[in-house]
Design an enzyme around this catalytic site. Structure first.
Site, PDB file in Angstrom:
ATOM      1  N   GLU A 108      35.198  35.605  40.536  1.00 11.53           N
ATOM      2  CA  GLU A 108      35.650  34.215  40.566  1.00 11.53           C
ATOM      3  C   GLU A 108      34.592  33.192  40.936  1.00 11.53           C
ATOM      4  O   GLU A 108      34.921  32.099  41.396  1.00 11.53           O
ATOM      5  CB  GLU A 108      36.809  34.090  41.563  1.00 11.53           C
ATOM      6  CG  GLU A 108      36.438  34.304  43.032  1.00 11.53           C
ATOM      7  CD  GLU A 108      36.597  35.724  43.521  1.00 11.53           C
ATOM      8  OE1 GLU A 108      36.653  35.941  44.744  1.00 11.53           O
ATOM      9  OE2 GLU A 108      36.672  36.636  42.670  1.00 11.53           O
ATOM     10  N   ASN A 109      33.296  33.473  40.740  1.00 11.31           N
ATOM     11  CA  ASN A 109      32.247  32.520  41.099  1.00 11.31           C
ATOM     12  C   ASN A 109      32.684  31.084  40.778  1.00 11.31           C
ATOM     13  O   ASN A 109      33.169  30.810  39.681  1.00 11.31           O
ATOM     14  CB  ASN A 109      30.959  32.818  40.329  1.00 11.31           C
ATOM     15  CG  ASN A 109      30.605  34.288  40.354  1.00 11.31           C
ATOM     16  OD1 ASN A 109      30.374  34.874  41.390  1.00 11.31           O
ATOM     17  ND2 ASN A 109      30.577  34.895  39.174  1.00 11.31           N
TER      18      ASN A 109
ATOM     19  N   HIS B 202      44.293  35.197  37.486  1.00  9.42           N
ATOM     20  CA  HIS B 202      43.854  35.653  38.810  1.00  9.42           C
ATOM     21  C   HIS B 202      42.568  34.936  39.230  1.00  9.42           C
ATOM     22  O   HIS B 202      42.470  34.396  40.341  1.00  9.42           O
ATOM     23  CB  HIS B 202      43.632  37.166  38.765  1.00  9.42           C
ATOM     24  CG  HIS B 202      43.196  37.779  40.057  1.00  9.42           C
ATOM     25  ND1 HIS B 202      44.035  38.494  40.864  1.00  9.42           N
ATOM     26  CD2 HIS B 202      41.989  37.783  40.675  1.00  9.42           C
ATOM     27  CE1 HIS B 202      43.376  38.915  41.938  1.00  9.42           C
ATOM     28  NE2 HIS B 202      42.120  38.495  41.841  1.00  9.42           N
ATOM     29  N   GLU B 203      41.579  34.920  38.334  1.00  9.11           N
ATOM     30  CA  GLU B 203      40.280  34.328  38.692  1.00  9.11           C
ATOM     31  C   GLU B 203      40.376  32.814  38.865  1.00  9.11           C
ATOM     32  O   GLU B 203      39.711  32.241  39.727  1.00  9.11           O
ATOM     33  CB  GLU B 203      39.229  34.689  37.640  1.00  9.11           C
ATOM     34  CG  GLU B 203      39.037  36.175  37.405  1.00  9.11           C
ATOM     35  CD  GLU B 203      38.828  36.969  38.689  1.00  9.11           C
ATOM     36  OE1 GLU B 203      38.170  36.451  39.629  1.00  9.11           O
ATOM     37  OE2 GLU B 203      39.336  38.105  38.764  1.00  9.11           O
TER      38      GLU B 203
ATOM     39  N   ALA C  90      36.554  41.164  36.850  1.00 11.60           N
ATOM     40  CA  ALA C  90      36.052  39.796  36.745  1.00 11.60           C
ATOM     41  C   ALA C  90      35.625  39.347  38.136  1.00 11.60           C
ATOM     42  O   ALA C  90      35.915  40.009  39.137  1.00 11.60           O
ATOM     43  CB  ALA C  90      37.134  38.871  36.186  1.00 11.60           C
TER      44      ALA C  90
END
Length: 858
Positions: free
Chosen positions: A307-308, A340-341, A305
């Site tokens: 994290e934008n 996490h993101e 993934a």
């Protein structure tokens, strides 16, 4: 000496960098010009599969820090620049003064695009730079690229999406592509009106494109100030699943996006996401600053993934969860990735590392606090304990090799940045943050984090900035000695590689012990000095917080340090004396709940006391995490020659009475290396008998491979024990797995009904393929091609690599890397890894790697 060497290296790196700012051969951008704002406009073409491309233009408002006659920014070789569309204006009062550009130059080694100016630009004025560009949408899952999926009619549909971390924003638009060149962004996306446009911020308005029928401009609100690697946008025809759970005191729009046939699988992510966000707002005591957050399930995605800020992108298997087909472990995996993101929205996005050598601050913190979030919302999973132990044990192994690297890794060229995304950054980063959480205490930890985030919001920070705030917080509440500070302690863990081996020699008559440290190496052979290398290298030294307990106390709650192993001047490693210990009838155990990543070796008498304590009926007086630690340490120390295997195997024998997952996980991870060796010898059958004797009690306690419909047993534990039992050809396990599989095999509609227990499918599929024939393999392959559930597809792909037939494995390798294949590129490395872990597949994969290396690089 060790500390002095570390600081000297950092100082020399800084001096070298300062001398190189003006050189085009240096990989960092000059500091004479800084971006303040981007107006970015992108037109994306998805209508023709043979011509997937984008065009765009960007206006960059520049802040001049020192006079210069050139502007240097990043442009990838994949991006084409229309030189006729470049102009530079000086924004002076009411008139815009044009600055001539004499020539442009490309430095492909560093992705520099250098515009040489006809006159100097100066700090007293503001400037606006304009560039036009175009490129094909790549398929390499980096930069701005195209992904695809098949709709319900079998037609291929294309979408576009970005993946800019670490250095691929430059492949999508000209920019200052380093994390400390933060700026605001106004993004406008042009696309056919039937598509969705997503970006970091909400859409402000849509306008028709006059010269393009049924095309629109989607104009997004201006972003917060952020780094280029966090910019994100996508054009897609997905459906959105709006979260109806809103625990916020204010409204944040939370939407999860996926291809239409998978939209129902977004339900869980839409539920857990807002709850995790609410937890982080409380943990950090800082409100999430954006008005929305989108989660996007991308069919082709290289990472787990990304994290934008405001638009998090995921691999489908990391976001989608199907209640009827996915396992509980899949659910936990999805929760962990989302946690996490979302943690990154503060650690990484709100506050960003100054440079990539501190990447671990982003990833280590997100990895650690994700376990806090999971534990808060899903306590029955024991995620904090299990994830933490998993990370510590992984690092105790990874960091026991001589060629490991420090967490804080100097970067000498741009190509090294991608190498930092490894277990050291994520797992060791999380482990030492957990250690720090323990030794400063929860109150100081939360207070220090809040101060750090508040002070550095919307700007960049270094690890020393965090250490300063945590030290102040810890000293204020007396949770840390005043003659110690967090930076001094943590630098020994972040600036040097490896882990310590703590040796404890008890003096039973004196009721004391001597504690010493040295670096632990799994293979401690002498390594010849490199050319020009000094032989006077200092022995590494760590500041080690020591927690311990004794048999009479059995206090495994107090994780705070009772003493500190310290490092002194000139690299001296001074032993520590522990006084007032119990008599020679009680065990002593260091490192309560594995609070710190080090191995412990005791004198033989203390090992025997520990073994006696484990083999008696009340072994549960020793914390479950420390039982795992003792198993892991003893077997690893035996492997490296620091401890007799007689002692290690004697301790291992207590497992016949152990029902908990964590100790079994630790023991079996260590035994897997021994098993790999035994499989190459004539003693394999004896080893299998030994393992059956060890495993049978826990296999029966967990009710074997029988379906556990109400999840009364620990799911991961049941899967682990069954995987080992079936791999070791335990008759009941193998027969039970084949029975389930053949029930599925004879179903008239196997894609609609699957009798294989959801939580054991990975074990059963693998066992059936290992013991089956071509029909069994082909049946599972057809299930892969027909499945729409990402987690099920991943499980099937990995299980197909379990085959014991040479021709099947060779056939599978050809399918994986075929030009036109049904296997997505993102899955190829995982499948290859599964084949490598197969005893028979290892040699075939090795030959394939040696002879088909060019194919693997595609």
């Amino acid at each position: 000496a060790a500390q002095f060497e570390m600081y000297t290296i950092m100082l020399l790196s800084a001096i070298f960098a300062s001398l190189c700012w003006g050189s085009n051969d240096y990989y960092r951008l000059p500091r004479s010009v800084k971006p303040q704002h981007y107006n970015l406009r992108i037109l994306t073409h998805l209508e023709n599969s043979s011509r997937l491309f984008f065009t765009g233009d960007v206006e960059i408002y520049l802040h001049i820090l020192q006079a210069t006659d050139n502007i240097t920014l990043h442009v990838s070789s994949r991006l084409n620049i229309d030189t006729s569309g470049i102009w530079l204006h000086s924004l002076v009062s009411k008139c815009n003064k044009n600055i001539g550009i004499e020539r442009v130059e490309r430095n492909s080694r560093n992705d520099f695009y250098i515009m040489h100016l006809s006159t100097q630009i100066v700090p007293t004025q503001r400037y606006l730079l304009h560039l036009q560009f175009w490129a094909r949408l790549g398929r390499a899952m980096s930069g701005y690229y195209a992904s695809s999926y098949s709709d319900e009619s079998g037609q291929t549909r294309f979408i576009s999406v970005t993946q800019f971390e670490p250095t691929d924003a430059r492949a999508a638009f000209p920019c200052f592509d380093e994390p400390n060149f933060k700026a605001t962004f106004n993004i406008t996306l042009g696309h056919p009106e039937q598509y969705n446009a997503l970006s970091n911020m909400p859409i402000m308005e849509k306008m028709p494109i006059c010269e393009r029928r049924k095309w629109v401009w989607s104009i997004f609100r201006q972003s917060e100030i952020m780094s280029t690697y966090l910019v994100a946008y996508s054009i897609n025809d997905f459906e959105g699943y709006a979260s109806c759970i809103t625990p916020y005191k204010r409204s944040v729009k939370f939407t999860t996006w996926a291809r239409p046939s998978a939209i129902a699988q977004c339900k869980y992510a839409a539920e857990i996401g807002p709850l995790l966000m609410d937890y982080y707002e409380q943990l950090f005591d800082i409100t999430y600053p954006l008005p929305k957050i989108d989660q996007l399930a991308v069919p082709d995605f290289s990472a787990g993934a990304m994290e934008n800020w405001g638009l998090i992108t995921y691999r489908e298997a990391s976001l989608l969860y199907a209640e009827e087909a996915s396992s509980l472990l899949d659910k936990q995996h999805v929760t962990n990735i989302i946690a996490h993101e979302l943690a990154h929205q503060w650690f990484g996005n709100l506050v960003t590392m100054e440079w990539w050598n501190d990447l671990w601050l982003n990833e280590g913190f997100a990895t650690y606090v994700a376990t806090l979030g999971m534990d808060n919302l899903c306590g029955n999973w024991h995620a904090y304990e299990e994830e933490s132990v998993d990370n510590v044990l992984a690092i105790l192994y990874t960091d026991s090799f001589r060629n490991t690297r420090p967490i804080h890794q100097a970067v000498s060229r741009a190509s090294q940045i991608a190498e930092l995304f490894d277990a050291i950054t994520y797992r060791k980063g999380a482990v030492i943050i957990r250690m720090m959480h323990f030794f400063v205490g929860d109150k100081a930890f939360r207070s220090g984090l809040n101060r750090y985030l508040q002070l550095h919001s919307y700007i960049n920070a270094k690890q020393d900035d965090l250490w300063l705030q945590l030290t102040d917080a810890a000293h204020q509440i007396n949770s840390m000695p005043y003659d110690l500070d967090v930076q001094t302690v943590m630098n020994t863990w972040t600036l040097q590689p490896g882990i310590p081996l703590i040796t404890v020699q008890r003096h039973y008559l004196k009721k004391s012990a001597t504690v010493t440290q040295r670096r632990y190496l799994l293979y401690d052979e002498e390594v010849p000095l490199a050319k020009n290398e000094s032989p006077l290298r200092g022995e590494p030294c760590w500041y080690v917080p020591l927690s311990f307990t004794t048999e009479s106390q059995s206090n495994f709650v107090a994780t705070e340090p009772k003493a500190w192993l310290r490092c002194y001047a000139h690299g001296e490693v001074s032993p520590l004396a522990l006084e007032d210990l119990p008599c020679d009838q009680e065990w002593l155990i260091l490192n309560v709940q594995l609070a710190t990543p080090y191995r412990v070796n005791y004198d033989v008498a203390n090992w025997e006391l520990i073994i006696k304590g484990l083999q008696c009926g009340d072994f549960k007086r020793i914390h479950v995490i420390n039982r795992a630690q003792l198993l892991d340490d003893s077997l690893s120390l035996a492997w490296s020659g620091h401890l007799s295997y007689i002692v290690a195997l004697e301790l291992l024998g207590y497992l016949k009475h152990e029902h908990e997952f964590i100790p079994w996980r630790a023991a079996l991870d260590q035994l897997s290396a021994i098993e790999r060796i035994m499989r190459q010898t004539s003693e394999l059958e004896d080893f299998q008998h030994f393992m059956h004797h060890l495993l049978d009690p826990i296999y029966n306690y967990l009710e074997g491979i029988d379906e556990d419909s109400d999840n009364r047993h620990h799911v991961a534990h049941k899967a682990l024990i069954n995987r080992w039992a079936c791999r070791l050809n335990q008759v009941d396990c193998v027969q039970g797995a084949l029975k389930y599989y053949h029930r599925w095999f004879i179903r008239k509609n196997p894609d609609e009904t699957n009798p294989v227990p959801q939580n054991l499918r990975a074990v059963i599929y693998c066992t059936a393929v290992r013991h089956g024939d071509a029909d069994d393999w082909n049946f599972l392959w057809r299930r892969y091609t027909n499945s729409t559930v990402a987690s099920e597809r991943r499980s099937i792909l990995l299980s197909l690599g379990c085959s014991s037939k040479v021709d099947q494995i060779e056939h599978y390798l050809r399918i994986i890397f075929r030009e036109k294949t049904l296997i997505r590129k993102q899955d190829a490395s995982q499948i290859f890894g599964a084949i490598v872990r197969n005893d028979i597949g290892f040699h075939i994969a090795k030959d394939f790697f040696m002879h088909e290396f060019e194919l693997l690089q595609r």
